[in-house]
Structure formats: C-alpha cells, structure tokens
Design a protein around this motif. Structure first.
Motif, mmCIF file in Angstrom:
data_model
loop_
_atom_site.group_PDB
_atom_site.id
_atom_site.type_symbol
_atom_site.label_atom_id
_atom_site.label_comp_id
_atom_site.label_asym_id
_atom_site.label_seq_id
_atom_site.Cartn_x
_atom_site.Cartn_y
_atom_site.Cartn_z
ATOM 1 N N ASP A 148 0.846 -1.206 0.000
ATOM 2 C CA ASP A 148 0.000 0.000 0.000
ATOM 3 C C ASP A 148 0.875 1.248 0.000
ATOM 4 N N ASN A 149 1.918 1.186 0.821
ATOM 5 C CA ASN A 149 2.842 2.326 0.911
ATOM 6 C C ASN A 149 3.515 2.568 -0.445
ATOM 7 N N LEU A 150 3.942 1.471 -1.104
ATOM 8 C CA LEU A 150 4.634 1.637 -2.392
ATOM 9 C C LEU A 150 3.684 2.168 -3.457
ATOM 10 N N LEU A 151 2.438 1.710 -3.417
ATOM 11 C CA LEU A 151 1.450 2.203 -4.394
ATOM 12 C C LEU A 151 1.176 3.698 -4.184
ATOM 13 N N GLN A 152 1.067 4.063 -2.903
ATOM 14 C CA GLN A 152 0.809 5.476 -2.580
ATOM 15 C C GLN A 152 1.994 6.343 -3.030
ATOM 16 N N LEU A 153 3.199 5.794 -2.816
ATOM 17 C CA LEU A 153 4.403 6.529 -3.219
ATOM 18 C C LEU A 153 4.467 6.673 -4.738
ATOM 19 N N GLN A 154 4.147 5.588 -5.434
ATOM 20 C CA GLN A 154 4.167 5.641 -6.901
ATOM 21 C C GLN A 154 3.157 6.663 -7.420
ATOM 22 N N ALA A 155 1.977 6.683 -6.799
ATOM 23 C CA ALA A 155 0.943 7.635 -7.227
ATOM 24 C C ALA A 155 1.427 9.075 -6.997
ATOM 25 N N LEU A 156 2.094 9.277 -5.862
ATOM 26 C CA LEU A 156 2.609 10.613 -5.570
ATOM 27 C C LEU A 156 3.674 11.010 -6.593
ATOM 28 N N LEU A 157 4.566 10.054 -6.903
ATOM 29 C CA LEU A 157 5.635 10.360 -7.865
ATOM 30 C C LEU A 157 5.049 10.621 -9.254
ATOM 31 N N ASN A 158 4.030 9.842 -9.631
ATOM 32 C CA ASN A 158 3.406 10.072 -10.946
ATOM 33 C C ASN A 158 2.935 11.519 -11.073
ATOM 34 N N LYS A 159 2.463 12.049 -9.955
ATOM 35 C CA LYS A 159 1.924 13.411 -9.969
ATOM 36 C C LYS A 159 3.007 14.478 -9.809
ATOM 37 N N ARG A 160 4.014 14.167 -8.996
ATOM 38 C CA ARG A 160 4.914 15.244 -8.529
ATOM 39 C C ARG A 160 6.345 15.175 -9.060
ATOM 40 N N GLN A 161 6.764 14.003 -9.554
ATOM 41 C CA GLN A 161 8.188 13.868 -9.895
ATOM 42 C C GLN A 161 8.542 14.692 -11.132
ATOM 43 N N ILE A 162 9.668 15.382 -11.049
ATOM 44 C CA ILE A 162 10.194 16.095 -12.228
ATOM 45 C C ILE A 162 11.584 15.531 -12.518
ATOM 46 N N PHE A 163 11.994 15.583 -13.767
ATOM 47 C CA PHE A 163 13.273 14.990 -14.162
ATOM 48 C C PHE A 163 14.307 16.056 -14.511
ATOM 49 N N ASN A 164 13.840 17.241 -14.846
ATOM 50 C CA ASN A 164 14.769 18.341 -15.111
ATOM 51 C C ASN A 164 14.728 19.290 -13.913
ATOM 52 N N PRO A 165 15.861 19.390 -13.185
ATOM 53 C CA PRO A 165 15.824 20.172 -11.934
ATOM 54 C C PRO A 165 15.570 21.662 -12.133
ATOM 55 N N ILE A 166 15.570 22.131 -13.366
ATOM 56 C CA ILE A 166 15.244 23.548 -13.600
ATOM 57 C C ILE A 166 13.848 23.858 -13.057
ATOM 58 N N ALA A 167 12.992 22.823 -13.038
ATOM 59 C CA ALA A 167 11.625 23.021 -12.510
ATOM 60 C C ALA A 167 11.648 23.461 -11.043
ATOM 61 N N LEU A 168 12.719 23.099 -10.332
ATOM 62 C CA LEU A 168 12.822 23.516 -8.921
ATOM 63 C C LEU A 168 13.072 25.023 -8.815
ATOM 64 N N HIS A 169 13.597 25.599 -9.886
ATOM 65 C CA HIS A 169 13.903 27.036 -9.890
ATOM 66 C C HIS A 169 12.699 27.862 -10.350
ATOM 67 N N ASN A 170 11.776 27.185 -11.024
ATOM 68 C CA ASN A 170 10.698 27.927 -11.687
ATOM 69 C C ASN A 170 9.379 27.936 -10.936
#
Ligand code: ATP
Length: 226
Positions: A148-170
C-alpha cells in the motif's frame, strides 16, 4: 512573480552529522544547481528515539561542517524553539520570511518512503519541493516494503516527480526531484554504536567531527567495553 534562487534545507537529528549527510547533499545540490543549503538540526526527533547528544553539541557539529563547505549554513530555528515541533512548522516560518524563494527540502530515500507518516505532509509539499538522495543502495525503484505504501508513493511520484531540476527554480514548491546521488552506507546510529563499542568510525565522519566527539566525550564506550 520573479523568483529568487532556490534555497536547500536539510533537516535531521544529526546525532552526529556524518559523511552520508554531507556528500549526497553536496552532489544533489550541484545537480540541481542549488547554491545554498541550510542544515537544520531538530530539537527533538519526531520519528524516532530522543537524540543522544544535546541540541547544543549537535548544532556545534553542524556549525563545524558549515565552516568547511560554502554551500552550507547552520539553521538553528528548530533547536531555538526549545520545544518539540515538526518540519512543517519550520518550513512555514521560512516560507513567510522568503515568500519568493523556491524551497528545496533534502531527504534520503528512507525518508521519502515514510513521508506519509510525516505530520501534515501534504502541507509540506505546498511549502517546498523535495530533493531525494539515495540511501543504503536504495534507489526509489528498488524500495521494498508494504505494498500500500509503495502504491501510494508511486501515485505521488506520478503526480509530482520532475526529471529536469530547472523546474525547482521555476516554482515555489510541490515537485519531487530524485537526484540519483551516490550511495553512502552510513548512519548516525551505526556511528554511535561503533563508538560505544570502541570501534573505529574514521571512515564515516569528517576528522573535525570526530575530534569534537572525543573532546566532548560524546557517545562514550559503555562499561562493558572499557
Ligand atoms: P539514525 O541512524 O540515528 O536514525 P540518520 O543517520 O538516519 O540517523 P538523520 O539525522 O536522522 O540521520 O537523517 C536526516 C536526513 O538525512 C534524513 O532525510 C535521512 O534520510 C538522510 N540521511 C541520513 N543518512 C543518509 C545517507 N547515508 N545517505 C543519504 N541520506 C541520508
């Protein structure tokens, strides 16, 4: 809104601070082009047993590390409050003081996995981004545990994960960046345990921190090992 350069924040018990705190964050900050990271020792850890060393000693060790790395500065607001608080409380204060600064909270993969147990974690994500450093050989993909924890984490990453760190600046908050830093298998608890059983910890800590521990007689060997 014109945004200021992002600020990194790395919270922990730092009991004591060690190479596994320092090097992954140096690497993660470089990858994300973050030029300043606040090292913020907590007053009382919210997820585990009370610290062994005093708040003053843990802060002093953090200050010694900051003196050697221009990336870091000590952030003592959590300790100064002198009462148990949560990361979200400090993040709220920092956000109020820096309304146009993207805040990037650094955590290890173990902390990402237990994020859902953190006090007001959704609020935290509205206040800051997360930059995740690898820990114990654990890439996020290889995490094990409760499904359950891994599924919840995957769902969160699907929504929130970014791959280009420039997004952290913007934007101010809300992204998760997995920094794929090199793994350093070390923990404060292992260091404390080795010190109390008279084993060497030279490989895990900056020499200055070891000197401080010895001078202030922290984590003393138990009677069985004297
Ligand atoms: P303890 O062993 O006492 O539980 P710790 O070594 O985990 O302590 P903390 O101060 O509790 O250290 O950790 C603060 C933050 O540092 C957490 O986000 C944790 O995931 C991260 N961290 C600690 N050690 C490492 C490491 N070796 N590699 C990457 N991240 C780490």
């Amino acid at each position: 809104m014109q945004l200021a350069p992002p600020l990194g924040i790395f919270g922990g018990t730092f009991d004591p601070i060690h190479n596994g705190h320092i090097y992954p964050v140096l690497e993660g900050a470089e990858k994300a082009n973050i030029k300043k990271v606040a090292l913020m020792p907590c007053y009382i850890p919210s997820h585990k047993n009370p610290a062994t060393a005093s708040s003053e000693d843990r802060l002093k060790m953090v200050q010694l590390v900051c003196a050697d790395y221009p990336l870091f500065y000590p952030e003592s607001r959590d300790i100064n409050r002198g009462k148990p608080t949560f990361s979200v409380d400090s993040l709220k204060e920092i956000r109020e003081a820096m309304p146009t600064t993207p805040l990037c909270f650094f955590i290890g993969t173990d902390s990402l996995q237990n994020l859902f147990t953190w006090h007001k974690w959704p609020t935290l994500l509205s206040l800051c981004h997360f930059v995740v450093c690898e820990r114990n050989g654990g890439s996020v993909k290889s995490l094990k545990g409760n499904s359950d924890n891994l599924l919840q984490l995957q769902a969160l990453l699907n929504k929130r994960q970014i791959f280009n760190p420039i997004a952290l600046h913007n934007s101010l908050a809300g992204h998760i960046y997995i920094a794929n830093t090199q793994t350093l298998t070390v923990s404060s608890s292992k260091i404390r345990q080795q010190l109390t059983s008279n084993q060497s910890v030279d490989a895990f800590l900056p020499p200055k921190i070891l000197d401080y521990i010895q001078q202030h007689k922290l984590y003393q060997p138990s009677a069985d090992f004297c």
